[in-house]
Design a protein around this motif. Structure first.
Motif, mmCIF file in Angstrom:
data_model
loop_
_atom_site.group_PDB
_atom_site.id
_atom_site.type_symbol
_atom_site.label_atom_id
_atom_site.label_comp_id
_atom_site.label_asym_id
_atom_site.label_seq_id
_atom_site.Cartn_x
_atom_site.Cartn_y
_atom_site.Cartn_z
ATOM 1 N N LEU A 218 -6.607 3.141 -2.664
ATOM 2 C CA LEU A 218 -5.749 1.974 -3.119
ATOM 3 C C LEU A 218 -4.562 2.126 -2.725
ATOM 4 O O LEU A 218 -3.886 1.247 -2.594
ATOM 5 C CB LEU A 218 -6.002 2.428 -4.796
ATOM 6 N N HIS A 219 -3.901 3.377 -2.503
ATOM 7 C CA HIS A 219 -2.397 3.265 -2.241
ATOM 8 C C HIS A 219 -2.268 2.860 -0.858
ATOM 9 O O HIS A 219 -1.407 2.224 -0.520
ATOM 10 C CB HIS A 219 -1.938 4.803 -2.015
ATOM 11 N N PHE B 123 -8.810 -9.362 2.837
ATOM 12 C CA PHE B 123 -8.877 -7.789 3.013
ATOM 13 C C PHE B 123 -10.146 -7.082 2.690
ATOM 14 O O PHE B 123 -10.585 -7.383 1.389
ATOM 15 C CB PHE B 123 -7.415 -7.410 2.549
ATOM 16 N N TYR B 124 -10.464 -6.257 3.440
ATOM 17 C CA TYR B 124 -11.596 -5.488 2.784
ATOM 18 C C TYR B 124 -11.498 -4.143 3.404
ATOM 19 O O TYR B 124 -10.973 -3.755 4.535
ATOM 20 C CB TYR B 124 -13.016 -6.141 3.563
ATOM 21 N N LEU B 125 -11.791 -3.009 2.526
ATOM 22 C CA LEU B 125 -11.849 -1.815 2.700
ATOM 23 C C LEU B 125 -13.076 -1.276 1.942
ATOM 24 O O LEU B 125 -13.132 -1.140 0.661
ATOM 25 C CB LEU B 125 -10.416 -1.079 2.307
ATOM 26 N N SER B 126 -13.841 -0.189 3.002
ATOM 27 C CA SER B 126 -14.999 0.434 2.130
ATOM 28 C C SER B 126 -14.459 1.913 2.334
ATOM 29 O O SER B 126 -14.250 2.514 3.354
ATOM 30 C CB SER B 126 -16.135 0.037 3.164
ATOM 31 N N ASP C 180 2.749 -4.210 -9.994
ATOM 32 C CA ASP C 180 2.371 -5.499 -9.628
ATOM 33 C C ASP C 180 0.892 -5.414 -9.262
ATOM 34 O O ASP C 180 0.054 -6.521 -8.935
ATOM 35 C CB ASP C 180 2.976 -6.075 -8.534
ATOM 36 N N THR C 181 0.085 -4.360 -9.591
ATOM 37 C CA THR C 181 -1.227 -4.449 -9.185
ATOM 38 C C THR C 181 -2.280 -3.978 -10.462
ATOM 39 O O THR C 181 -1.772 -3.207 -11.273
ATOM 40 C CB THR C 181 -1.578 -3.097 -8.237
ATOM 41 N N LYS D 143 -0.146 -0.376 0.143
ATOM 42 C CA LYS D 143 1.108 -0.490 1.177
ATOM 43 C C LYS D 143 0.586 -1.498 2.241
ATOM 44 O O LYS D 143 1.609 -2.051 2.817
ATOM 45 C CB LYS D 143 0.767 1.084 1.802
ATOM 46 N N THR D 144 -0.538 -1.499 2.633
ATOM 47 C CA THR D 144 -1.059 -2.767 3.647
ATOM 48 C C THR D 144 -0.580 -4.057 3.268
ATOM 49 O O THR D 144 -0.027 -4.735 3.937
ATOM 50 C CB THR D 144 -2.457 -2.593 3.941
ATOM 51 N N LEU D 145 -0.729 -4.369 1.837
ATOM 52 C CA LEU D 145 -0.518 -5.522 1.424
ATOM 53 C C LEU D 145 0.890 -5.692 0.868
ATOM 54 O O LEU D 145 1.352 -6.828 0.196
ATOM 55 C CB LEU D 145 -1.425 -5.939 0.234
ATOM 56 N N LEU D 146 1.722 -4.709 0.960
ATOM 57 C CA LEU D 146 3.284 -4.604 0.422
ATOM 58 C C LEU D 146 3.314 -4.995 -1.085
ATOM 59 O O LEU D 146 4.160 -5.801 -1.527
ATOM 60 C CB LEU D 146 3.881 -5.592 1.268
ATOM 61 N N VAL D 147 2.265 -4.299 -1.757
ATOM 62 C CA VAL D 147 2.081 -4.505 -3.286
ATOM 63 C C VAL D 147 2.831 -3.346 -4.065
ATOM 64 O O VAL D 147 2.099 -2.366 -3.647
ATOM 65 C CB VAL D 147 0.733 -5.047 -3.715
#
Length: 86
Positions: free
Chosen positions: A20-21, A2-5, A33-34, A25-29
């Motif tokens: 980061l939220h 996964f990549y986000l700029s 747990d982060t 949310k995208t990774l269901l974490v």
């Protein structure tokens, strides 16, 4: 993978936690747990604003102490796998 700029995604810059939220949310974490690893005070504040733990990677780039914000300080990503975090 996964990549986000944040510079090209339209999210606000650090220490705004919206990017980061989105990732969590995208990774269901969940925040608890982060871990957020960073080297700047903006990184520490982003982690705090997002409700996640912060690990300071100290590469001698900045002249301030991030230890009060971090659950651990490492010198390299290799150290991450050798550091005991309670």
């Amino acid at each position: 993978d996964f990549y986000l700029s944040i510079t090209s995604s339209g999210y606000k810059e650090k220490p705004d936690p919206s990017s980061l939220h989105f990732v969590m949310k995208t990774l269901l974490v969940l925040p608890e747990d982060t871990l957020y690893i960073g080297n700047s005070i903006e990184d520490a504040h982003l982690a705090k604003n997002a409700g996640v733990d912060f690990i300071h990677i100290d590469r001698n780039e900045y002249q301030f102490d991030l230890s009060e914000h971090a659950i651990a300080t490492i010198r390299s990503l290799d150290d991450l796998f050798q550091t005991k975090i309670d």
